[in-house]
Design an enzyme around this catalytic site. Structure first.
Site, short mmCIF file in Angstrom:
data_model
loop_
_atom_site.label_atom_id
_atom_site.label_comp_id
_atom_site.label_asym_id
_atom_site.label_seq_id
_atom_site.Cartn_x
_atom_site.Cartn_y
_atom_site.Cartn_z
N ASP A 83 40.33 5.82 -12.71
CA ASP A 83 39.06 6.24 -12.54
C ASP A 83 38.11 6.22 -13.78
OD1 ASP A 83 36.90 7.57 -11.05
OD2 ASP A 83 37.61 9.53 -11.60
N HIS B 30 39.94 7.35 -8.38
CA HIS B 30 39.61 8.60 -8.23
C HIS B 30 40.02 9.45 -7.09
CE1 HIS B 30 35.81 11.42 -8.74
NE2 HIS B 30 35.86 11.20 -7.59
N SER C 232 36.72 15.89 -8.08
CA SER C 232 35.26 15.19 -8.46
C SER C 232 34.29 16.57 -8.72
CB SER C 232 34.73 14.20 -7.23
OG SER C 232 33.77 13.38 -7.66
#
Ligand SMILES: *[C@@H]1O[C@H](CO)[C@@H](O)[C@H](O)[C@H]1NC(C)=O
Ligand SMILES: *[C@@H]1O[C@H](CO)[C@@H](O)[C@H](O)[C@H]1NC(C)=O
Ligand SMILES: *[C@@H]1O[C@H](CO)[C@@H](O)[C@H](O)[C@H]1NC(C)=O
Ligand SMILES: *[C@@H]1O[C@H](CO)[C@@H](O)[C@H](O)[C@H]1NC(C)=O
Ligand SMILES: *[C@@H]1O[C@H](CO)[C@@H](O)[C@H](O)[C@H]1NC(C)=O
Ligand SMILES: *[C@@H]1O[C@H](CO)[C@@H](O)[C@H](O)[C@H]1NC(C)=O
Ligand SMILES: *[C@@H]1O[C@H](CO)[C@@H](O)[C@H](O)[C@H]1NC(C)=O
Ligand SMILES: *[C@@H]1O[C@H](CO)[C@@H](O)[C@H](O)[C@H]1NC(C)=O
Ligand SMILES: *[C@@H]1O[C@H](CO)[C@@H](O)[C@H](O)[C@H]1NC(C)=O
Ligand SMILES: *[C@@H]1O[C@H](CO)[C@@H](O)[C@H](O)[C@H]1NC(C)=O
Ligand SMILES: *[C@@H]1O[C@H](CO)[C@@H](O)[C@H](O)[C@H]1NC(C)=O
Ligand SMILES: *[C@@H]1O[C@H](CO)[C@@H](O)[C@H](O)[C@H]1NC(C)=O
Length: 581
Positions: free
Chosen positions: A428, A483, A223
């Protein structure tokens, strides 16, 4: 022999970040050490059963005192199945900015998971199967890290910490506890700003635990780690150059070998546009179109209309002014990114699920807020997954809307012959694989533009992912994954990690990668999952996720619209990568 399951009393599903109203007693009985570069380290050996369940595998936690009033929490686990003194060392950090690395430890790739009744269970796909692992909460004030511990409470409307002058909990506070004093000066406010203290933290750990730091060093993240990893590792390499010419006599050379980044946020100009690509054209591989014509054109205009997201972001890149970047980021987050949340009511981190999405489960948060666990690991403050002081410090510089030199830094790491794996779960939306793939192309590693996608082999004979690799650089698209990839595809994730850190090809793990290695196959990854795992009702908050079926277990999935988890519904204004990591 330790039992395979440790019991722990249950505090299930409290809606607030701090489940137990309690003040934390300052920990005692530290072992003190001075690491490299004179960094002070305080630590404890963590008893068996607090996460690691095997009594022959040691675990340590404590603080790396990187600066005056900046103390980084770490939790270290020895590698399993080998002599940990011969194993490499890997650091894992989550992103945010402001997200705790306990997310990765407990939801993704650490030695244990916490179930809904508080039971700790072994994770057989822990990355400690292949490497010594250290999880670090950074910058200061994130997770268990702190500036100074103070009594306070979380304002349920803003998510901010409100400080109290003493430990009497007033009736207007729902729950009180011990928090890090929320001073935006005593942390970092940019990607470049985190690198020096992160390096100091590693110097501290490596000097206090030289037995675990003799071999290669690897860096893994996800991320916002798409910002952190390139810049921090470029900084590590520069410090190595200074060490080589004796400019830093007390410092220790860090033998960086591998960098892995999952669903990274690298380049907002590319990745804000990718929200449209993932939802409208060409779309995702789940045959799922969330928007009607009118919403699609609204999103397109918010991106490409004159003066809108793309123009504002270009202005941020060109002028680099805090207020310009910050304004641009807020605009793009609310008018482009957030369209999915508002019009499709779906989880940005997994397009297959409606909000609130129960996966990955957050039962570990209550576990980390129990006095028994806090005492065992030496916590000074209560635990929260995300720190609002840190996210607002970064918000003030608009760091989220800046590219920050991440692609140039990745190029420099390729030049230094590091193994680099950019991987992305393809369900994601937040840091989606279409944007990640463009970033991988921009890095332009030698030979990459003519490499092709090939299937990754796994021990279960199922194809969970495809890879395009040239030399030591690869891009991996992971099927049926949100994710937090190691949660959804634990076996493939461990295999990918193990192959990468041992210099093997990601596709099979059977060849040692040399300069001329290149995968062959199609230029684009065209496999489509279709919509069979897409959920059209909210999934029960206590449901379990089945990694064979790639969807909730049938018996646990009874739908419920009532089991709303406030934590997931409440989003800070700038939601880009704040919430999960
Ligand atoms: C303090 O730490 C030492 C060594 O780490 C340990 O042997 C001892 O039991 C601890 N004492 C207490 C009271 O926890
Ligand atoms: C515990 O760890 C040791 C060292 O890695 C290993 O030899 C042993 O098999 C493990 N025990 C269990 C029950 O997994
Ligand atoms: C907790 O739940 C698991 C199943 O998820 C069960 O196996 C275990 O026995 C339960 N433990 C306790 C202490 O209730
Ligand atoms: C705690 O602080 C509050 C608010 O400042 C004050 O009213 C109260 O008297 C204090 N309590 C004690 C025990 O000092
Ligand atoms: C935050 O910390 C800095 C550095 O120690 C200090 O100068 C400043 O006064 C603090 N700010 C607040 C609001 O306490
Ligand atoms: C960000 O942090 C740097 C270094 O501490 C400081 O000089 C700068 O003023 C901060 N920027 C903002 C917008 O607060
Ligand atoms: C060491 O290297 C750095 C950069 O590589 C350079 O700036 C510095 O002047 C060098 N110092 C010495 C003493 O050679
Ligand atoms: C990287 O590897 C190439 C080929 O093996 C070699 O020629 C080059 O010197 C290496 N570069 C660095 C910075 O180690
Ligand atoms: C999105 O689609 C546009 C138009 O087809 C294309 O130019 C762009 O490269 C795509 N970007 C991403 C991140 O996929
Ligand atoms: C690669 O995997 C996909 C998905 O399982 C499969 O459809 C395809 O046939 C495989 N391709 C090759 C060349 O094995
Ligand atoms: C799922 O996909 C199939 C085939 O592409 C399509 O016929 C069906 O309408 C889709 N279902 C939903 C609920 O979108
Ligand atoms: C959610 O799952 C739990 C455990 O399986 C079950 O007891 C509960 O009734 C379910 N809730 C709903 C609303 O279906």
């Amino acid at each position: 022999m330790a039992p395979s399951v440790a019991s722990f009393s249950a505090f299930v599903l409290a809606g607030l970040p701090l489940a137990l109203g309690q003040f934390v007693k300052a920990p005692t009985n530290w072992t003190h050490a001075t690491g490299y570069s004179d960094i002070s380290v305080r630590y404890k050996e963590v008893p068996t059963g607090i996460c690691e369940l095997n009594s022959t595998v040691k675990s340590y936690s404590g603080y790396l005192d990187v600066d005056t009033n900046e103390h980084y929490f770490f939790w270290f686990f020895e590698a399993r199945n080998q002599n940990p003194k011969d194993a490499p060392l890997t650091v894992w950090i989550n992103g945010g900015p402001g997200s705790s690395s306990m997310i990765g430890l407990f939801q993704e790739l650490g030695p244990c998971r916490v179930e809904s009744n508080g039971t700790v269970v072994n994770n057989p796909y822990s990355w400690s199967e292949s490497s010594n692992m250290i999880f670090i909460d950074q910058p200061a004030q994130v997770g268990f890290s702190y500036s100074t511990p103070v009594p306070g409470y979380t304002d349920p409307n803003s998510g901010s910490i409100v400080v109290l002058s003493n430990t009497t909990c007033p009736d207007y506070a729902e729950e009180c506890g011990t928090y890090s004093y929320p001073n935006t000066t005593l942390t970092a406010n940019s990607t470049a700003g985190v690198a020096p203290n992160f390096w100091k933290g590693l110097q501290g750990f490596m000097g206090a635990f030289p037995q675990y730091s003799r071999h290669e060093f690897n860096f893994a993240t996800e991320s916002y780690g798409g910002h952190y990893a390139p810049i921090i590792n470029q900084y590590i390499e520069k410090q190595n150059d200074l060490i080589a010419n004796n400019t830093l006599p007390k410092a220790h050379h860090i033998n960086l070998k591998t960098v892995l980044i999952g669903n990274g946020w690298y380049d907002p100009l590319i990745q804000y546009q990718a929200y449209y690509n993932f939802t409208v054209f060409p779309g995702n591989t789940y045959d799922y179109k969330p928007f009607n014509e009118s919403v699609s054109t609204m999103m397109y205009n918010a991106l490409y209309g004159p003066g809108n997201c793309v123009d504002m972001t270009k202005d941020c890149y060109a002028r680099g002014i805090n207020s310009v970047c910050s304004f641009a980021d807020n605009f793009c987050a609310s008018n482009v990114e957030n369209v999915l949340d508002v019009f499709a009511l779906r989880d940005e981190y997994d397009i297959r699920e409606l909000s609130p999405d129960p996966f990955p489960p957050t039962f570990y948060v209550d576990y980390l807020n129990s006095p028994m666990v806090q005492e065992a690991i030496g916590a000074y403050v209560n635990f929260s997954e995300s720190n609002s002081a840190v996210s607002s410090a970064f918000g003030s510089t608009g760091d989220d809307d800046r590219e920050d030199g991440t692609i140039e830094a990745l190029k420099s790491l390729v030049h230094d012959n590091m193994t680099i794996v950019l991987y992305a779960g393809d369900a994601d939306y937040n840091c989606n694989w279409l944007g990640g793939e463009v970033v991988a192309e921009e890095v332009n590693a030698p030979g990459f533009s003519t490499a092709g996608y090939t299937n990754i082999t796994s021990a279960d004979n199922v194809v969970h992912a495809q890879v395009k690799q040239s030399g030591k650089f690869s891009f991996v698209r992971v099927f049926e994954s949100g994710h937090e990839v190691p949660f959804y595809q634990p076996l493939m994730s461990l295999e990918m990690f193990d192959r990468a850190i041992h210099g093997k090809d990601i596709a099979t793990g059977r060849r040692t990668v040399k300069g001329g290695y290149k995968t062959s196959g199609s230029a684009k990854s065209t496999y489509r999952e279709g919509n069979s795992t897409v959920q059209f009702e909210v999934v029960n908050a206590t449901a379990t996720y089945n990694t064979t079926l790639n969807e909730p277990d049938a018996t646990s999935a009874k739908k419920s619209f009532k089991a709303a988890n406030k934590r997931r519904l409440f989003k800070p204004a700038k939601s880009v990568v704040d919430l999960t990591s």
